[in-house]
Design an enzyme around this catalytic site. Structure first.
Site, PDB file in Angstrom:
ATOM      1  N   SER A 166       0.723  -1.183  -0.094  1.00 12.39           N
ATOM      2  CA  SER A 166      -0.008  -0.009  -0.148  1.00 12.39           C
ATOM      3  C   SER A 166       0.876   1.378  -0.146  1.00 12.39           C
ATOM      4  O   SER A 166       1.736   1.214  -0.909  1.00 12.39           O
ATOM      5  CB  SER A 166      -0.992   0.037   1.331  1.00 12.39           C
ATOM      6  N   THR A 167       0.686   1.981   1.094  1.00 18.41           N
ATOM      7  CA  THR A 167       1.700   3.515   1.032  1.00 18.41           C
ATOM      8  C   THR A 167       3.120   2.981   0.933  1.00 18.41           C
ATOM      9  O   THR A 167       3.653   2.079   1.747  1.00 18.41           O
ATOM     10  CB  THR A 167       1.206   4.065   2.295  1.00 18.41           C
ATOM     11  N   HIS A 192      -2.595  -0.920  -3.404  1.00 18.64           N
ATOM     12  CA  HIS A 192      -3.775  -0.175  -3.288  1.00 18.64           C
ATOM     13  C   HIS A 192      -3.643   1.014  -4.159  1.00 18.64           C
ATOM     14  O   HIS A 192      -2.894   1.943  -3.848  1.00 18.64           O
ATOM     15  CB  HIS A 192      -3.859   0.207  -1.719  1.00 18.64           C
ATOM     16  N   MET A 285       0.043   1.141   5.098  1.00 21.83           N
ATOM     17  CA  MET A 285      -0.779   1.519   6.062  1.00 21.83           C
ATOM     18  C   MET A 285      -1.913   0.570   6.316  1.00 21.83           C
ATOM     19  O   MET A 285      -2.407  -0.165   5.418  1.00 21.83           O
ATOM     20  CB  MET A 285      -1.494   2.895   6.159  1.00 21.83           C
ATOM     21  N   ASP A 288      -4.377  -4.786   5.599  1.00 18.01           N
ATOM     22  CA  ASP A 288      -4.907  -5.648   4.913  1.00 18.01           C
ATOM     23  C   ASP A 288      -3.630  -6.562   4.356  1.00 18.01           C
ATOM     24  O   ASP A 288      -2.593  -5.958   4.053  1.00 18.01           O
ATOM     25  CB  ASP A 288      -5.272  -4.593   3.385  1.00 18.01           C
TER      26      ASP A 288
END
Length: 353
Positions: A166-167, A192, A285, A288
């Site tokens: 993600s991030t 993401h 973050m 998930d």
């Protein structure tokens, strides 16, 4: 202590709506707004913000030029605000390479009401950015080299690498894939990212890597030397058809507020590939991927998590480690070699020469 946010956007409407979103949160406040990078430069000196939100397309000074100078001279967490266009997505990919922590998109229709619907997402991303590890840009850094090719004949085509992030993940995935030899096992990726941006992301990676990188269209045979990225509008799943692994995309409900979701991909890999899969969870973050990675472990997969020091945001890997889903924890730079070494030891033939 509240997170201090400086908003830079040429649109007075976006500045107003972003200010309303930030100031509605108990743990953050807007310390200034700027219509262009020149004003922003003075406000940075004056207000010393914790996070900067930056429109990707700015007047008076190109947003990328401003970001590059900023990350070289005064590195700080930057959250890009991007339009949902092909040009916007390509500029955003470049901004992430230059050191921006993450990005949010402007809604297509009814900007004001659309941005308000994004309040929770924007607030979460600002919080993550405030905690992110930001590194000084190093424009002269040597390019990442692919690891040596596998010996012929190929190790079992049953082996697969399954990645979630993600991030900070766009750059982590780029670094990982650029070290993959052209005949590595097939790779499936859930990052993401909104619809439209995964197309630019895949195209950029394909131009940089020895392997072929595509945005998954679904119903593709998973081949060695190929990476398949979940499209921004859908979950990506691994399935089997006879002796072949196949991709499948689904527009079912978001999982952990995400579509694509890392948990969905990891769970499908647990079912379809079991012990033949290697799971890799990178910076991001939230949580998930943690539960799905644990299912992969129970199915016999060997899993790796990126370590805290090399993560932009140590959220997803931390959650996976906390529930015992990861077998090994390592810095990003070491992960590609460790994954190939594991596959070499358990795949029947050497992967590296």
């Amino acid at each position: 202590m509240k997170i201090k946010v400086l908003i830079v956007d040429d649109s007075a409407l976006i500045r107003s709506v972003m200010s309303e979103i930030v100031n509605s949160q108990a743990d953050m406040e807007v310390v200034g707004t700027a219509p262009d990078p020149l004003v922003a430069r003075e406000l940075i000196k004056k207000t010393n913000p914790d996070v900067l939100t930056l429109d990707v397309e700015m007047p008076k000074m190109d947003g990328l030029d401003f970001l590059e100078k900023l990350m070289r001279l005064r590195p700080m967490p930057v959250l890009m605000v991007s339009s949902l266009t092909e040009r916007g997505s390509e500029i955003t990919m470049r901004a992430l390479e230059l050191g921006a922590v993450d990005f949010v998109t402007k809604p297509k229709i009814s900007i004001q009401s659309g941005m308000r619907e994004y309040t929770e997402l924007i607030a979460d991303k600002i919080r993550a950015a405030a905690r992110a590890r930001v590194k000084r840009a190093n424009v002269s850094a040597a390019p990442t080299m692919a690891l040596p090719s596998m010996r012929s004949p190929l190790i079992s085509s049953e082996k697969l690498i399954i990645i979630g992030a993600s991030t900070g993940g766009t750059e982590a995935i780029r670094e990982f894939l650029m070290q993959m030899p052209s005949d590595c096992p097939g790779i499936l990726i859930a990052q993401h990212m909104p619809e439209g941006f995964t197309t630019s992301f895949a195209r950029r990676l394909d131009s940089l890597c020895k392997i072929s990188v595509v945005e998954s269209a679904g119903n593709e045979r998973v081949l060695p030397g190929h990476a398949y990225i979940a499209p921004g509008h859908s979950h990506l799943l691994l399935t089997r058809s006879g002796a072949n692994y196949m991709t499948r995309i689904e527009q079912t409900d978001p999982v952990n507020r995400h579509r694509p979701s890392v948990d969905v991909l990891f769970r499908s890999a647990a079912v379809a590939a079991g012990k033949n899969a290697v799971g890799v969870i990178l910076t991001g973050m939230g949580k998930d991927g943690a539960a799905g990675m644990l299912e992969m472990k129970h199915a016999g997969a060997h899993n790796f998590a990126q370590d805290e020091a090399s993560c932009v945001v140590f959220g997803m890997p931390r959650e996976a480690i906390a529930i015992g889903a990861a077998h090994e924890v390592a810095p990003l730079t070491a992960l590609p070699g460790l994954v190939l070494d594991h596959l070499s030891a358990h795949g029947g033939r050497a992967l590296r020469v």
